[in-house]
Design a protein around this motif. Structure first.
Motif, PDB file in Angstrom:
ATOM      1  N   THR A 142       9.330  35.271   0.573  1.00  0.00           N
ATOM      2  CA  THR A 142       8.930  34.429  -0.562  1.00  0.00           C
ATOM      3  C   THR A 142       7.686  35.014  -1.201  1.00  0.00           C
ATOM      4  OG1 THR A 142       9.810  32.475   0.569  1.00  0.00           O
ATOM      5  CG2 THR A 142       8.345  32.091  -1.295  1.00  0.00           C
ATOM      6  N   ASN A 143       7.670  35.053  -2.572  1.00  0.00           N
ATOM      7  CA  ASN A 143       6.502  35.596  -3.270  1.00  0.00           C
ATOM      8  C   ASN A 143       5.573  34.475  -3.735  1.00  0.00           C
ATOM      9  OD1 ASN A 143       7.715  34.512  -5.557  1.00  0.00           O
ATOM     10  ND2 ASN A 143       8.366  36.502  -6.378  1.00  0.00           N
ATOM     11  N   SER A 144       4.520  34.871  -4.432  1.00  0.00           N
ATOM     12  CA  SER A 144       3.510  33.907  -4.884  1.00  0.00           C
ATOM     13  C   SER A 144       4.027  32.960  -5.950  1.00  0.00           C
ATOM     14  CB  SER A 144       2.281  34.659  -5.393  1.00  0.00           C
ATOM     15  OG  SER A 144       2.643  35.586  -6.413  1.00  0.00           O
ATOM     16  N   GLU A 145       5.184  33.266  -6.558  1.00  0.00           N
ATOM     17  CA  GLU A 145       5.795  32.372  -7.538  1.00  0.00           C
ATOM     18  C   GLU A 145       6.792  31.428  -6.881  1.00  0.00           C
ATOM     19  OE1 GLU A 145       4.929  32.256 -10.749  1.00  0.00           O
ATOM     20  OE2 GLU A 145       3.430  33.814 -10.368  1.00  0.00           O
ATOM     21  N   SER A 146       6.778  31.414  -5.528  1.00  0.00           N
ATOM     22  CA  SER A 146       7.683  30.556  -4.731  1.00  0.00           C
ATOM     23  C   SER A 146       9.152  30.895  -4.941  1.00  0.00           C
ATOM     24  CB  SER A 146       7.439  29.069  -5.054  1.00  0.00           C
ATOM     25  OG  SER A 146       6.129  28.693  -4.715  1.00  0.00           O
ATOM     26  N   ILE A 147       9.390  32.146  -5.283  1.00  0.00           N
ATOM     27  CA  ILE A 147      10.766  32.638  -5.417  1.00  0.00           C
ATOM     28  C   ILE A 147      11.114  33.399  -4.143  1.00  0.00           C
ATOM     29  CG2 ILE A 147      12.352  34.049  -6.763  1.00  0.00           C
ATOM     30  CD1 ILE A 147      10.570  33.609  -9.180  1.00  0.00           C
ATOM     31  N   SER A 148      12.259  33.063  -3.579  1.00  0.00           N
ATOM     32  CA  SER A 148      12.657  33.631  -2.282  1.00  0.00           C
ATOM     33  C   SER A 148      13.868  34.531  -2.419  1.00  0.00           C
ATOM     34  CB  SER A 148      12.961  32.513  -1.280  1.00  0.00           C
ATOM     35  OG  SER A 148      11.808  31.725  -1.037  1.00  0.00           O
ATOM     36  N   THR A 149      13.937  35.488  -1.525  1.00  0.00           N
ATOM     37  CA  THR A 149      15.098  36.365  -1.387  1.00  0.00           C
ATOM     38  C   THR A 149      15.539  36.316   0.065  1.00  0.00           C
ATOM     39  OG1 THR A 149      14.329  37.847  -3.129  1.00  0.00           O
ATOM     40  CG2 THR A 149      15.974  38.721  -1.597  1.00  0.00           C
ATOM     41  N   THR A 150      16.853  36.260   0.282  1.00  0.00           N
ATOM     42  CA  THR A 150      17.400  36.178   1.645  1.00  0.00           C
ATOM     43  C   THR A 150      18.418  37.280   1.870  1.00  0.00           C
ATOM     44  OG1 THR A 150      17.065  33.784   1.783  1.00  0.00           O
ATOM     45  CG2 THR A 150      18.675  34.744   3.281  1.00  0.00           C
ATOM     46  N   GLU A 151      18.301  37.953   2.996  1.00  0.00           N
ATOM     47  CA  GLU A 151      19.281  38.939   3.450  1.00  0.00           C
ATOM     48  C   GLU A 151      19.787  38.493   4.814  1.00  0.00           C
ATOM     49  OE1 GLU A 151      20.481  41.564   1.941  1.00  0.00           O
ATOM     50  OE2 GLU A 151      19.147  41.652   0.192  1.00  0.00           O
ATOM     51  N   VAL A 152      21.088  38.693   5.051  1.00  0.00           N
ATOM     52  CA  VAL A 152      21.693  38.340   6.337  1.00  0.00           C
ATOM     53  C   VAL A 152      22.118  39.628   7.034  1.00  0.00           C
ATOM     54  CG1 VAL A 152      23.543  37.109   7.529  1.00  0.00           C
ATOM     55  CG2 VAL A 152      22.470  36.098   5.499  1.00  0.00           C
ATOM     56  N   LEU A 153      21.573  39.840   8.225  1.00  0.00           N
ATOM     57  CA  LEU A 153      21.878  41.020   9.034  1.00  0.00           C
ATOM     58  C   LEU A 153      22.789  40.600  10.173  1.00  0.00           C
ATOM     59  CD1 LEU A 153      21.339  43.988   9.968  1.00  0.00           C
ATOM     60  CD2 LEU A 153      19.367  43.071  11.219  1.00  0.00           C
ATOM     61  N   LYS A 154      23.930  41.292  10.326  1.00  0.00           N
ATOM     62  CA  LYS A 154      24.878  40.985  11.397  1.00  0.00           C
ATOM     63  C   LYS A 154      24.884  42.113  12.430  1.00  0.00           C
ATOM     64  CE  LYS A 154      27.983  38.071   8.670  1.00  0.00           C
ATOM     65  NZ  LYS A 154      29.381  37.841   8.220  1.00  0.00           N
ATOM     66  N   VAL A 155      24.711  41.718  13.693  1.00  0.00           N
ATOM     67  CA  VAL A 155      24.712  42.659  14.814  1.00  0.00           C
ATOM     68  C   VAL A 155      25.653  42.122  15.880  1.00  0.00           C
ATOM     69  CG1 VAL A 155      23.330  43.768  16.607  1.00  0.00           C
ATOM     70  CG2 VAL A 155      22.331  43.353  14.352  1.00  0.00           C
ATOM     71  N   THR A 156      26.527  42.976  16.393  1.00  0.00           N
ATOM     72  CA  THR A 156      27.504  42.569  17.410  1.00  0.00           C
ATOM     73  C   THR A 156      27.094  43.111  18.772  1.00  0.00           C
ATOM     74  OG1 THR A 156      29.321  42.499  15.811  1.00  0.00           O
ATOM     75  CG2 THR A 156      29.916  42.699  18.133  1.00  0.00           C
ATOM     76  N   LEU A 157      27.052  42.199  19.760  1.00  0.00           N
ATOM     77  CA  LEU A 157      26.816  42.600  21.148  1.00  0.00           C
ATOM     78  C   LEU A 157      28.153  42.623  21.878  1.00  0.00           C
ATOM     79  CD1 LEU A 157      24.993  43.206  23.595  1.00  0.00           C
ATOM     80  CD2 LEU A 157      24.848  40.730  23.966  1.00  0.00           C
ATOM     81  N   ASP A 158      28.478  43.781  22.451  1.00  0.00           N
ATOM     82  CA  ASP A 158      29.730  43.956  23.196  1.00  0.00           C
ATOM     83  C   ASP A 158      29.393  44.663  24.498  1.00  0.00           C
ATOM     84  OD1 ASP A 158      32.256  44.406  24.161  1.00  0.00           O
ATOM     85  OD2 ASP A 158      32.796  45.925  22.679  1.00  0.00           O
ATOM     86  N   THR A 159      29.484  43.939  25.605  1.00  0.00           N
ATOM     87  CA  THR A 159      29.182  44.526  26.911  1.00  0.00           C
ATOM     88  C   THR A 159      30.431  44.703  27.765  1.00  0.00           C
ATOM     89  OG1 THR A 159      28.742  42.331  27.860  1.00  0.00           O
ATOM     90  CG2 THR A 159      26.870  43.515  26.909  1.00  0.00           C
ATOM     91  N   THR A 160      31.605  44.408  27.198  1.00  0.00           N
ATOM     92  CA  THR A 160      32.857  44.483  27.956  1.00  0.00           C
ATOM     93  C   THR A 160      33.584  45.792  27.636  1.00  0.00           C
ATOM     94  OG1 THR A 160      33.081  42.079  27.859  1.00  0.00           O
ATOM     95  CG2 THR A 160      35.038  43.344  28.461  1.00  0.00           C
ATOM     96  N   PRO A 161      33.906  46.605  28.646  1.00  0.00           N
ATOM     97  CA  PRO A 161      34.616  47.864  28.377  1.00  0.00           C
ATOM     98  C   PRO A 161      36.072  47.606  28.005  1.00  0.00           C
ATOM     99  CG  PRO A 161      34.362  47.550  30.737  1.00  0.00           C
ATOM    100  CD  PRO A 161      33.585  46.441  30.080  1.00  0.00           C
ATOM    101  N   PRO A 162      36.730  48.607  27.435  1.00  0.00           N
ATOM    102  CA  PRO A 162      38.147  48.455  27.072  1.00  0.00           C
ATOM    103  C   PRO A 162      39.032  48.254  28.303  1.00  0.00           C
ATOM    104  CG  PRO A 162      37.162  50.342  25.949  1.00  0.00           C
ATOM    105  CD  PRO A 162      36.181  49.906  26.997  1.00  0.00           C
ATOM    106  N   PHE A 163      40.216  47.671  28.056  1.00  0.00           N
ATOM    107  CA  PHE A 163      41.230  47.505  29.104  1.00  0.00           C
ATOM    108  C   PHE A 163      42.279  48.602  28.949  1.00  0.00           C
ATOM    109  CE2 PHE A 163      39.518  43.250  28.388  1.00  0.00           C
ATOM    110  CZ  PHE A 163      39.239  42.841  29.687  1.00  0.00           C
ATOM    111  N   ILE A 164      42.614  49.239  30.077  1.00  0.00           N
ATOM    112  CA  ILE A 164      43.658  50.274  30.096  1.00  0.00           C
ATOM    113  C   ILE A 164      44.797  49.778  30.978  1.00  0.00           C
ATOM    114  CG2 ILE A 164      44.232  52.668  30.663  1.00  0.00           C
ATOM    115  CD1 ILE A 164      41.255  53.323  30.376  1.00  0.00           C
TER     116      ILE A 164
END
Length: 298
Positions: A133-155
């Motif tokens: 947010t700036n001094s004119e009370s105008i805001s900007t929003t960004e959404v960051l997506k991160v995936t956690l995967d701790t499971t190995p593939p199935f063979i």
């Protein structure tokens, strides 16, 4: 005017009306930059008073701050349960008043850079809402997506389903790979990278060498989780070795009803499975004979 009556009021040479108490109200269109305004009033004696003022009109800041995420990139996949978020925020027209990541205030350096360390991740997709947010009370929003995967593939082996003995040097192998987290990135059979079909099936022709072949399958997902599976395939293209010791030859047979037979059978490839005796017409005389561990039978 305490001594006489105000007769005329002008603003920038435009006549302005006022009430009995001398109060007036007037709207002026301002240009960008400097605007000079002159207010002049005349009384009944034709005496006037002039007041000047300068109003500066600046270009209003209607845009919010610019958020630039340096690391990680949106859609990043990892198998580490926490992550650092690094970026910069700037506003060319106004100053930055605040920065929040998921409602948590973040410190901004003088050059506009920021870093939020050790943000915890849960299994699956994680969203980080970054708001400046700036001094004119105008805001900007960004959404960051991160995936956690701790499971190995199935063979899952299809062919063969388990260790196998074959008599050919070419073998068709097939198996399936699946990853419910980040998806399959690459699959190897030994050192050879293989193609995975859209339904997760891998098919390949293997070149086997004589003897035991250990086939190693390795699958890695986009989070760098790796699973491995091994299957043993024994390639045996040579028949067993059979040496007759008694009788030494057909001409030495002098028996009428019964005669002893002794022979030596061996197989260095897959090993002996069964030993049988048949006559020249192909009639089986003895089936599945037991044999000693050295392959001698009498």
């Amino acid at each position: 005017d305490e001594e006489s009556q105000v007769e005329v009021l002008k603003i920038n040479n435009e006549n302005i009306s006022y009430d009995s108490e001398g109060i007036f109200k007037h709207s002026i269109d301002l240009s960008l930059g400097e605007n000079n305004i002159e207010i002049q009033a005349w009384n009944s004696e034709n005496l006037s008073t002039l007041r000047s003022l300068t109003v500066h009109r600046i270009n209003p800041d209607l845009t919010g701050p610019e958020i630039m995420i340096v690391s990680p990139k949106d859609g990043f996949v990892t198998n580490i349960p926490n992550i650092d978020i690094i970026g910069t925020v700037e506003d060319k027209e106004s100053t930055i008043e605040s920065l929040f990541i998921n409602s948590q205030p973040i410190l901004i350096s003088e050059n506009g850079s920021f870093e939020s360390k050790n943000n915890p991740l849960h299994e699956g997709v994680n969203e980080f809402v970054i708001t400046a947010t700036n001094s004119e009370s105008i805001s900007t929003t960004e959404v960051l997506k991160v995936t956690l995967d701790t499971t190995p593939p199935f063979i899952t082996l299809i062919n063969p389903k388990k260790d196998l003995i074959v008599k050919h040097t070419k073998f068709f192998i097939s198996f399936s790979v699946e990853d419910i987290g980040s998806g399959i990135e690459e699959v190897f059979i030994g050192e050879k990278k293989v193609t995975v079909s859209s339904d997760g099936i891998v098919e390949s022709i293997l070149d086997l060498y004589e003897g035991a072949n250990t086939i190693q399958i390795r699958a890695t997902d986009f989070a760098d989780n790796t699973s491995m599976k091994e299957v043993s395939i024994i390639c045996d293209t040579n028949p067993p070795v059979l040496n007759l010791t008694t009788p030494f030859s057909q001409n030495s047979l002098q028996y009428q009803d019964e005669f002893p037979v002794q022979f030596y059978a061996s197989d260095e490839g897959s090993g002996l499975l069964a030993v049988s005796i048949a006559d020249q017409q192909g009639n089986t005389l003895h089936r599945d004979l037991p044999f000693y561990h050295k392959g001698v039978r009498s």
